[in-house]
Design a protein around this motif. Structure first.
Motif, PDB file in Angstrom:
ATOM      1  N   TRP A   6       0.785  -1.312   0.151  1.00  0.00           N
ATOM      2  CA  TRP A   6      -0.016  -0.026  -0.032  1.00  0.00           C
ATOM      3  C   TRP A   6       0.803   1.389  -0.176  1.00  0.00           C
ATOM      4  O   TRP A   6       0.606   2.150  -0.624  1.00  0.00           O
ATOM      5  CB  TRP A   6      -0.943  -0.155   1.269  1.00  0.00           C
ATOM      6  N   ASP A   9       2.351   1.848  -3.394  1.00  0.00           N
ATOM      7  CA  ASP A   9       1.492   2.335  -4.496  1.00  0.00           C
ATOM      8  C   ASP A   9       1.178   3.829  -4.097  1.00  0.00           C
ATOM      9  O   ASP A   9       0.135   4.174  -3.931  1.00  0.00           O
ATOM     10  CB  ASP A   9       0.220   1.320  -4.276  1.00  0.00           C
ATOM     11  N   SER A  10       1.853   4.699  -4.314  1.00  0.00           N
ATOM     12  CA  SER A  10       2.024   5.988  -4.081  1.00  0.00           C
ATOM     13  C   SER A  10       2.813   6.851  -4.901  1.00  0.00           C
ATOM     14  O   SER A  10       3.502   6.626  -5.843  1.00  0.00           O
ATOM     15  CB  SER A  10       2.140   6.187  -2.442  1.00  0.00           C
ATOM     16  N   ARG A  15       7.583   6.781  -2.020  1.00  0.00           N
ATOM     17  CA  ARG A  15       8.278   5.419  -2.364  1.00  0.00           C
ATOM     18  C   ARG A  15       9.673   5.574  -1.934  1.00  0.00           C
ATOM     19  O   ARG A  15      10.143   4.399  -1.360  1.00  0.00           O
ATOM     20  CB  ARG A  15       7.933   5.056  -3.773  1.00  0.00           C
TER      21      ARG A  15
END
Length: 320
Positions: A6, A9-10, A15
């Motif tokens: 999660w 996924d940014s 990241r």
């Protein structure tokens, strides 16, 4: 919930810090992801909003559209807070984009308070602390801000923007901004006894209060100090304090322990933390979070604080 997945996924700003601080990814992979901050996502978007005059939204601390004749309100769109965000994103100071943007600020931005250059600072230590952190991080000569902070250091160890003399009581908010700036300066410029002594005195101010209590009564100084916020702006909370001590005192100080357990208790069963307190004010855009919902920024910061405190190894992806 696969919290690591999660988080990844940014935005690149999150990241690369997940890869470095939680995963111990190879340095070249971390740097490749960090380089994207200058062109992609929130970092690239903010950089594209800088005016030809070097300012964001036409102002240094307050945007050009703000009406000073009306009661004070917060706005986060001007140059000062954009630089703070770019530093928190980890924009590489060596990148062409960073050098250009910061160079424009150096040449053009002037404080409304005194008309002096941005990296010379103004009067309030909470403002100067953030400006010093940005200046040091981006390789600017901010020695004048250091002088200003040392000149208004209070006898109880901290700082307060509303102090009339050295006998005033310090503020958690002003103190965290000031010690963050001084620490960033030390990391960039090397040892300086006066700076280190002032910074450690400010840290003692917080530690003597267990990071959130009144020294006099032991009561919680402000309920908002226990509410996790992001972006932090000039506000204090326990996660901001702990994230500072993660860097400043890697050997750990037992006086952080109670705040650590408060933070640990806030983790949801799925593994994430919530955004509990939004500092209202105009923004250019939101950073992928809303009050009362899971926050990637807070989860990243909380996990790396707990990793430091617990001495734990890297986090692995689900199934790895």
């Amino acid at each position: 919930m696969d919290v690591l997945g999660w988080l990844l996924d940014s935005d690149p700003a999150i990241r690369w810090q997940v890869m470095q601080d939680l995963m111990d990814a190879p340095a070249d992979e971390v740097q490749a992801e960090r380089a994207r901050v200058s062109t992609d996502g929130w970092g690239g978007r903010l950089l594209s909003m800088q005016g030809a005059d070097g300012q964001w939204d036409g102002g240094t601390y307050r945007p050009a559209w703000a009406d000073d004749s009306k009661p004070f309100f917060d706005a986060w769109t001007a140059t000062h807070f954009v630089l703070q965000s770019l530093r928190e994103f980890g924009l590489d100071p060596r990148s062409e984009q960073a050098r250009r943007a910061v160079g424009l600020v150096r040449e053009n931005a002037r404080w409304d308070y005194n008309g002096e250059p941005y990296f010379d600072g103004e009067a309030e230590p909470c403002i100067n602390g953030i400006a010093l952190a940005s200046g040091a991080y981006f390789g600017e000569d901010a020695a004048r801000i250091v002088e200003r902070l040392l000149a208004v250091h209070l006898r109880d160890g901290g700082w307060n923007c509303w102090a009339e003399d050295g006998n005033a009581v310090s503020s958690f908010h002003s103190t965290i901004c000031s010690i963050e700036g001084l620490l960033e300066w030390e990391r960039a410029r090397g040892g300086d006894a006066a700076v280190a002594d002032a910074r450690r005195a400010g840290e003692e101010y917080l530690l003597e209060r267990a990071l959130f209590r009144r020294r006099s009564t032991g009561e919680v100084a402000d309920p908002r100090f226990l509410m996790l916020s992001d972006p932090m702006r000039w506000f204090y909370d326990i996660l901001r304090g702990l994230d500072h001590f993660r860097i400043a005192r890697p050997e750990r100080d037992d006086r952080c322990a109670e705040a650590i357990e408060v933070l640990r208790a806030k983790q949801r069963p799925q593994g994430y933390w919530m955004l509990e307190n939004t500092h209202a004010g105009a923004t250019h855009f939101d950073f992928d979070q809303a009050e009362g919902f899971p926050s990637r920024w807070i989860t990243l910061r909380a996990l790396r604080v707990l990793r430091w405190w617990d001495g734990s190894g890297p986090i692995r992806a689900a199934g790895a």
